[in-house]
Design an enzyme around this catalytic site. Structure first.
Site, mmCIF file in Angstrom:
data_model
loop_
_atom_site.group_PDB
_atom_site.id
_atom_site.type_symbol
_atom_site.label_atom_id
_atom_site.label_comp_id
_atom_site.label_asym_id
_atom_site.label_seq_id
_atom_site.Cartn_x
_atom_site.Cartn_y
_atom_site.Cartn_z
ATOM 1 N N TYR A 53 -23.116 -57.632 43.196
ATOM 2 C CA TYR A 53 -22.998 -56.581 44.222
ATOM 3 C C TYR A 53 -22.389 -55.319 43.625
ATOM 4 O O TYR A 53 -22.901 -54.207 43.807
ATOM 5 C CB TYR A 53 -22.134 -57.083 45.386
ATOM 6 C CG TYR A 53 -21.653 -55.974 46.298
ATOM 7 C CD1 TYR A 53 -22.528 -55.352 47.185
ATOM 8 C CD2 TYR A 53 -20.325 -55.540 46.268
ATOM 9 C CE1 TYR A 53 -22.090 -54.321 48.027
ATOM 10 C CE2 TYR A 53 -19.886 -54.518 47.104
ATOM 11 C CZ TYR A 53 -20.761 -53.911 47.973
ATOM 12 O OH TYR A 53 -20.326 -52.888 48.798
HETATM 13 P P1 NAD Z 1 -23.294 -53.316 57.250
HETATM 14 O O1 NAD Z 1 -24.020 -54.497 56.734
HETATM 15 O O2 NAD Z 1 -22.598 -53.437 58.557
HETATM 16 O O3 NAD Z 1 -24.283 -52.077 57.318
HETATM 17 C C1 NAD Z 1 -25.309 -51.883 56.356
HETATM 18 C C2 NAD Z 1 -26.610 -51.659 57.106
HETATM 19 O O4 NAD Z 1 -27.622 -51.361 56.139
HETATM 20 C C3 NAD Z 1 -27.082 -52.888 57.902
HETATM 21 O O5 NAD Z 1 -27.196 -52.580 59.281
HETATM 22 C C4 NAD Z 1 -28.420 -53.240 57.268
HETATM 23 O O6 NAD Z 1 -29.389 -53.682 58.201
HETATM 24 C C5 NAD Z 1 -28.833 -51.928 56.619
HETATM 25 N N1 NAD Z 1 -29.759 -52.150 55.501
HETATM 26 C C6 NAD Z 1 -29.569 -52.944 54.429
HETATM 27 N N2 NAD Z 1 -30.653 -52.902 53.647
HETATM 28 C C7 NAD Z 1 -31.548 -52.082 54.245
HETATM 29 C C8 NAD Z 1 -32.864 -51.642 53.918
HETATM 30 N N3 NAD Z 1 -33.501 -52.078 52.838
HETATM 31 N N4 NAD Z 1 -33.482 -50.795 54.766
HETATM 32 C C9 NAD Z 1 -32.868 -50.361 55.902
HETATM 33 N N5 NAD Z 1 -31.630 -50.745 56.260
HETATM 34 C C10 NAD Z 1 -30.979 -51.587 55.434
HETATM 35 O O7 NAD Z 1 -22.263 -52.889 56.090
HETATM 36 P P2 NAD Z 1 -21.016 -51.893 56.126
HETATM 37 O O8 NAD Z 1 -19.797 -52.701 55.922
HETATM 38 O O9 NAD Z 1 -21.126 -50.954 57.275
HETATM 39 O O10 NAD Z 1 -21.259 -51.091 54.766
HETATM 40 C C11 NAD Z 1 -21.924 -49.832 54.752
HETATM 41 C C12 NAD Z 1 -21.955 -49.315 53.330
HETATM 42 O O11 NAD Z 1 -20.635 -49.161 52.823
HETATM 43 C C13 NAD Z 1 -22.684 -50.218 52.331
HETATM 44 O O12 NAD Z 1 -23.393 -49.391 51.448
HETATM 45 C C14 NAD Z 1 -21.567 -50.937 51.613
HETATM 46 O O13 NAD Z 1 -21.948 -51.318 50.311
HETATM 47 C C15 NAD Z 1 -20.512 -49.835 51.582
HETATM 48 N N6 NAD Z 1 -19.154 -50.354 51.473
HETATM 49 C C16 NAD Z 1 -18.613 -51.054 52.514
HETATM 50 C C17 NAD Z 1 -17.317 -51.519 52.404
HETATM 51 C C18 NAD Z 1 -16.647 -52.279 53.511
HETATM 52 O O14 NAD Z 1 -15.490 -52.685 53.339
HETATM 53 N N7 NAD Z 1 -17.306 -52.501 54.658
HETATM 54 C C19 NAD Z 1 -16.574 -51.282 51.225
HETATM 55 C C20 NAD Z 1 -17.181 -50.578 50.197
HETATM 56 C C21 NAD Z 1 -18.463 -50.105 50.332
#
Ligand code: NAD
Length: 329
Positions: free
Chosen positions: A158
């Site tokens: 990841y």
């Molecule tokens: P989440 O899973 O709630 O949201 C991500 C969304 O992206 C999902 O709704 C999913 O359906 C959509 N998605 C994934 N692949 C897709 C595709 N191919 N086409 C269209 N939609 C797609 O995750 P989150 O926690 O809200 O994270 C959001 C972003 O922040 C991500 O990029 C994650 O890597 C990054 N991030 C999150 C955290 C955390 O603590 N939550 C920390 C660091 C980075």
């Protein structure tokens, strides 16, 4: 309700991953400030209850258009036309699932789709892309605060995929003739209402509220820089509206808290014990994360406003079913 103030020039924005945890909060904040928003996500709120709940405040808003589409394949340029900024949050998150068979999905959604998003931004000359990167790109750090100058050392597939996405942003922005500036935000463990159900605080609150016993990985002494989602949203908005060049910024609260201390806080706030099921340390889980956030403070004037107990209390209210409201930023 208090919301993030947005520069008037952000009249139209696109949010990928709009049906997710962080994306849906960003959508709410942008709409509340008068920005016209197109949200893109492969989850369909007509059939996916979680997506519908996350977007409950946005779907009927006249300034919001939601498009169910997969970024690996869907046409993008029409969606991005006339956008002042694209916030690229869509990704497969989570360290543990990224090992092994699912890595092909991680590379497709986190790397290949990011390349498609960037190419489409270039085609229609979107001036600013804000990319949700991750603190996981640092890997094991030895405990002190980490600044952006530290050599990345991703320790899970990841984390590798998030670093690759970040590098694609820098490559596109640095390309001769490119008109896009990209700001990659290295987010440190985000929590708050609507948190993904696989994440610690949500699972601990669920366990305290009578849900499944919490799987506790390792001895609980590992610590994380827990960052409230409203603060992450205000950082993302500042990253889209501040006149800075292409860069990478840490977005973290600047305080590292052990898992055991989080469980204590959850027990105190909920008034219930958190039953735990001890599990081995998971591959790719680092011991400590802690952001040096001085660069985001200098360049964006950003600072976090929500202390951990306050944020956990809001998440508890949300998970108890008392408040489906958007977060305060
Ligand atoms: P989440 O899973 O709630 O949201 C991500 C969304 O992206 C999902 O709704 C999913 O359906 C959509 N998605 C994934 N692949 C897709 C595709 N191919 N086409 C269209 N939609 C797609 O995750 P989150 O926690 O809200 O994270 C959001 C972003 O922040 C991500 O990029 C994650 O890597 C990054 N991030 C999150 C955290 C955390 O603590 N939550 C920390 C660091 C980075």
């Amino acid at each position: 309700m208090q919301h993030t103030l947005i520069h008037p020039r952000l009249t139209r924005a696109v949010v990928t991953g709009a049906a997710g945890f962080i994306g849906s909060h960003l959508v709410d904040a942008l709409l509340a400030n008068g920005t016209t928003v197109t949200g893109v996500d492969r989850r369909d709120p007509r059939t996916d209850q979680g997506a519908a709940a996350n977007l409950a405040g946005a779907l009927d808003h006249p300034g919001f258009t939601f498009v169910t589409a997969d970024l690996r394949t869907c046409p993008l340029t029409a969606l991005f036309l006339q956008a002042d900024a694209v916030f690229h949050l869509a990704a497969l998150p989570g360290v543990r699932d990224s090992w092994g068979k699912r890595f092909a999905e991680y590379t497709a959604s986190n790397v290949f789709a990011t390349e498609r998003v960037l190419a489409a931004c270039e085609d229609v000359r979107v001036p600013r892309l804000v990319y949700a990167s991750s603190s996981s790109v640092y890997g094991t750090t030895g405990g002190g605060a980490t600044d952006e100058g530290r050599t990345p050392n991703p320790e899970s597939p990841y984390a590798v995929s998030k670093l690759a996405g970040e590098q694609l942003c820098l490559a596109h922005a640095g390309k001769a003739g490119s008109t896009i500036t990209a700001v990659a935000l290295r987010l440190f463990t985000v929590y708050g209402p609507r948190q993904r159900p696989d994440m610690l605080i949500g699972r601990a609150l669920a366990a305290a509220l009578g849900g499944p016993t919490l799987d506790l990985f390792g001895d609980g002494r590992q610590s994380r820089d827990f960052t409230y989602v409203g603060d992450v949203v205000s950082a993302a908005v500042a990253a889209a509206t501040t006149a800075i060049g292409t860069t990478v910024l840490n977005i973290g609260a600047g305080v590292s808290t052990s898992v055991l201390d989080v469980l204590d806080a959850v027990e105190e706030l909920s008034g219930h014990p958190v039953p735990v099921n001890r599990q081995p340390v998971q591959a790719g889980d680092v011991e400590t994360t802690l952001a040096d956030r001085s660069r985001a403070a200098d360049l964006l004037g950003w600072k976090p406003r929500t202390a951990l107990p306050q944020g956990i209390a809001r998440q508890l209210t949300h998970q108890s079913g008392d408040s489906p409201q958007p977060v305060r930023a």
